[in-house]
Design a protein around this motif. Structure first.
Motif, PDB file in Angstrom:
ATOM      1  N   SER A  38       0.814  -1.214   0.000  1.00 42.27           N
ATOM      2  CA  SER A  38       0.000   0.000   0.000  1.00 42.27           C
ATOM      3  C   SER A  38       0.849   1.267   0.000  1.00 42.27           C
ATOM      4  O   SER A  38       0.331   2.363  -0.230  1.00 42.27           O
ATOM      5  CB  SER A  38      -0.925   0.011   1.230  1.00 42.27           C
ATOM      6  N   HIS A  39       2.145   1.117   0.190  1.00 41.13           N
ATOM      7  CA  HIS A  39       3.052   2.263   0.206  1.00 41.13           C
ATOM      8  C   HIS A  39       3.867   2.388  -1.082  1.00 41.13           C
ATOM      9  O   HIS A  39       4.797   3.191  -1.139  1.00 41.13           O
ATOM     10  CB  HIS A  39       3.984   2.183   1.412  1.00 41.13           C
ATOM     11  N   VAL A 333      17.021   4.712   0.507  1.00 37.82           N
ATOM     12  CA  VAL A 333      17.113   4.078   1.821  1.00 37.82           C
ATOM     13  C   VAL A 333      16.907   2.584   1.635  1.00 37.82           C
ATOM     14  O   VAL A 333      16.020   2.163   0.866  1.00 37.82           O
ATOM     15  CB  VAL A 333      16.051   4.635   2.798  1.00 37.82           C
ATOM     16  N   VAL A 334      17.726   1.788   2.293  1.00 41.37           N
ATOM     17  CA  VAL A 334      17.490   0.350   2.383  1.00 41.37           C
ATOM     18  C   VAL A 334      17.028   0.074   3.805  1.00 41.37           C
ATOM     19  O   VAL A 334      17.742   0.376   4.763  1.00 41.37           O
ATOM     20  CB  VAL A 334      18.745  -0.474   2.062  1.00 41.37           C
ATOM     21  N   TYR A 335      15.825  -0.479   3.940  1.00 40.60           N
ATOM     22  CA  TYR A 335      15.224  -0.730   5.254  1.00 40.60           C
ATOM     23  C   TYR A 335      15.160  -2.244   5.445  1.00 40.60           C
ATOM     24  O   TYR A 335      14.456  -2.938   4.729  1.00 40.60           O
ATOM     25  CB  TYR A 335      13.828  -0.104   5.309  1.00 40.60           C
ATOM     26  N   SER A 336      15.886  -2.752   6.438  1.00 38.61           N
ATOM     27  CA  SER A 336      15.824  -4.166   6.803  1.00 38.61           C
ATOM     28  C   SER A 336      15.039  -4.272   8.103  1.00 38.61           C
ATOM     29  O   SER A 336      15.388  -3.650   9.105  1.00 38.61           O
ATOM     30  CB  SER A 336      17.240  -4.729   6.983  1.00 38.61           C
ATOM     31  N   PRO A 355       8.886   2.449  -1.802  1.00 36.16           N
ATOM     32  CA  PRO A 355       9.503   1.136  -2.013  1.00 36.16           C
ATOM     33  C   PRO A 355       9.485   0.743  -3.483  1.00 36.16           C
ATOM     34  O   PRO A 355       8.433   0.805  -4.130  1.00 36.16           O
ATOM     35  CB  PRO A 355       8.639   0.193  -1.174  1.00 36.16           C
ATOM     36  N   VAL A 356      10.658   0.351  -4.000  1.00 35.47           N
ATOM     37  CA  VAL A 356      10.738  -0.034  -5.408  1.00 35.47           C
ATOM     38  C   VAL A 356      11.098  -1.504  -5.580  1.00 35.47           C
ATOM     39  O   VAL A 356      10.810  -2.098  -6.622  1.00 35.47           O
ATOM     40  CB  VAL A 356      11.757   0.851  -6.172  1.00 35.47           C
ATOM     41  N   GLU A 357      11.717  -2.109  -4.581  1.00 39.38           N
ATOM     42  CA  GLU A 357      12.056  -3.527  -4.648  1.00 39.38           C
ATOM     43  C   GLU A 357      12.094  -4.066  -3.224  1.00 39.38           C
ATOM     44  O   GLU A 357      12.479  -3.354  -2.291  1.00 39.38           O
ATOM     45  CB  GLU A 357      13.413  -3.736  -5.337  1.00 39.38           C
ATOM     46  N   ALA A 373      13.586  -7.044   3.575  1.00 37.20           N
ATOM     47  CA  ALA A 373      14.423  -5.916   3.160  1.00 37.20           C
ATOM     48  C   ALA A 373      13.721  -5.190   2.016  1.00 37.20           C
ATOM     49  O   ALA A 373      13.180  -5.827   1.103  1.00 37.20           O
ATOM     50  CB  ALA A 373      15.799  -6.403   2.719  1.00 37.20           C
ATOM     51  N   VAL A 374      13.745  -3.856   2.082  1.00 41.78           N
ATOM     52  CA  VAL A 374      13.049  -3.034   1.082  1.00 41.78           C
ATOM     53  C   VAL A 374      13.979  -1.917   0.618  1.00 41.78           C
ATOM     54  O   VAL A 374      14.621  -1.238   1.445  1.00 41.78           O
ATOM     55  CB  VAL A 374      11.757  -2.417   1.671  1.00 41.78           C
ATOM     56  N   LEU A 375      14.084  -1.743  -0.686  1.00 42.92           N
ATOM     57  CA  LEU A 375      14.814  -0.606  -1.254  1.00 42.92           C
ATOM     58  C   LEU A 375      13.834   0.521  -1.515  1.00 42.92           C
ATOM     59  O   LEU A 375      12.821   0.343  -2.211  1.00 42.92           O
ATOM     60  CB  LEU A 375      15.489  -1.021  -2.578  1.00 42.92           C
ATOM     61  N   LEU A 376      14.118   1.696  -0.948  1.00 39.85           N
ATOM     62  CA  LEU A 376      13.267   2.880  -1.103  1.00 39.85           C
ATOM     63  C   LEU A 376      13.993   3.917  -1.973  1.00 39.85           C
ATOM     64  O   LEU A 376      15.211   4.086  -1.848  1.00 39.85           O
ATOM     65  CB  LEU A 376      12.953   3.507   0.257  1.00 39.85           C
ATOM     66  N   ARG A 377      13.219   4.602  -2.807  1.00 40.67           N
ATOM     67  CA  ARG A 377      13.783   5.647  -3.663  1.00 40.67           C
ATOM     68  C   ARG A 377      12.924   6.900  -3.526  1.00 40.67           C
ATOM     69  O   ARG A 377      11.709   6.824  -3.505  1.00 40.67           O
ATOM     70  CB  ARG A 377      13.814   5.188  -5.123  1.00 40.67           C
ATOM     71  N   ARG A 378      13.585   8.057  -3.442  1.00 36.97           N
ATOM     72  CA  ARG A 378      12.848   9.310  -3.293  1.00 36.97           C
ATOM     73  C   ARG A 378      12.070   9.620  -4.575  1.00 36.97           C
ATOM     74  O   ARG A 378      12.564   9.473  -5.678  1.00 36.97           O
ATOM     75  CB  ARG A 378      13.818  10.449  -2.981  1.00 36.97           C
TER      76      ARG A 378
END
Length: 379
Positions: A38-39, A333-336, A355-357, A373-378
């Protein structure tokens, strides 16, 4: 996985052991997708499965029973010890060590702690093993009353457990559900267990955190390193860096990496590994570590990184850190996370970082726990 302790209703820690493993993994994948999608609806990579047995690198055993006849495992509802020394979650070197340590405790006549009576000395036994079968052994005592018994019999201990590199005693005087205390007494010359991970010899001190599933941890570090290398930032901050696993995996000749962790012991271990790898602590190609609260890092480190890695405890990120990341110039940002509920909450606090991946990594088969783990991109 078959478990006689579960079948005899002696231990129910593996809450979903009766569910086929493929279904366990699918359920966890659906849970985290429902919370994260949803994000931003990232592309989900294939989940990383674990082996079903023998995957835990750490055993935390409650010591109970009587002098000369200890139990190592858990307590039942009445406070009596249930012996779990053959738990199938542990690899063979850990199981051998647990049996040998039970013999040591009996022969040296250490006094198990009685929770109901609040008497006794030996509360817990914590054994950590690396992929090469080397071990760190920690005795958790109520006081120093039986410290001399352990210290005076270290030759016997090494005879029974020859692969023990690190030996220590932890003092936990309080009568509450806390496994270890603040005081650690080292009994061996070596104070760190070498934990080889993807060719990097990480160092783990007695009171430092390290993930309990080494094989899956290797894949987590590789995944994050792949994401970071694809972005190719000139600067990275690794917040909640622990013993430096992420920071050291993303080091590169033209990249400056800084890791922060509130545990001074973990930071000391991370610095030891960086020195052993020949990495400088300033300038291009540098990796440096700071003992600091992650939420305070933006005020304590100069500048702003191009990419940040965050690996918080189950409670997630501090609201102030989310606000800083949201309003900063950090591009990625990489969020684990070990808790997708707090991960989703934090994503809601940082709407500019999408989140892109994403990837599920199953650190904890037969339970409801996981890592994602999530890769975030601005943007």
């Amino acid at each position: 996985m078959e478990c006689g302790y579960y079948d005899r209703d002696l231990c129910r820690s593996c809450t979903v052991i009766e569910v086929p493993y493929a279904r366990q993994l699918a359920r966890k994948q659906q849970l985290v997708r429902d919370l994260v999608d949803s994000h931003g609806e990232p592309r989900w990579l294939e989940p990383v499965a674990s082996v079903e047995a023998g995957f835990r690198n750490k055993a935390k055993m409650v010591v109970a029973g009587k002098v000369g006849a200890p139990t190592l495992g858990i307590l039942d509802r009445g406070g009596r010890g249930i012996d779990l020394r053959d738990c199938p979650l542990y690899p063979e070197p850990l199981t051998r060590a647990i049996h040998a340590l039970a013999e040591f405790i009996a022969r040296v006549r250490l006094l198990p702690y009685d929770v109901a009576k609040r008497r006794g000395e030996l509360k817990h036994l914590i054994v950590t093993g690396n992929p090469d079968g080397r071990l760190m052994i920690r005795f958790v005592l109520r006081s120093t009353g039986q410290l001399a018994k352990i210290r005076d019999n270290t030759d016997l201990l090494r005879e029974l457990v020859p692969h023990a590199d690190v030996l220590s005693v932890n003092i936990q005087p309080e009568h509450k559900a806390v496994i270890e205390g603040a005081e650690e007494i080292l009994l061996s010359r070596q104070g760190e267990l070498i934990m080889p991970v993807n060719g990097i010899d990480l160092r783990v001190r007695p009171r430092s955190f390290f993930q309990t599933n080494t094989r899956v941890t290797e894949q987590l570090y590789r995944q994050v390193a792949d994401w970071v290398d694809a972005v190719d930032p000139a600067s990275v901050w690794d917040l909640y860096c622990g013993v430096g696993g992420f920071a050291l995996h993303v080091a590169a000749p033209t990249r400056e990496v800084a890791g922060t962790e509130i545990s001074a012991e973990a930071v000391a271990s991370a610095r030891d590994t960086a020195r052993a790898m020949g990495l400088p602590d300033e300038g291009p190609g540098s990796v440096r570590f700071l003992a600091d609260d992650a939420a305070a890092t933006p005020a304590d480190l100069p500048g702003t990184p191009e990419l940040a890695i965050v690996n918080p405890p189950r409670r997630g990120l501090e609201a102030s850190l989310c606000a800083w990341l949201e309003n900063s110039s950090v591009d990625h940002v990489v969020y684990s996370s070990c808790n997708a509920t707090t991960l989703a909450r934090d994503l809601g606090r940082m709407p500019s970082l999408r989140p892109v991946e994403a990837r599920l990594l199953d650190m904890f088969p037969h339970t409801g726990h996981y890592e994602v783990a999530v890769l975030l991109r601005r943007g």
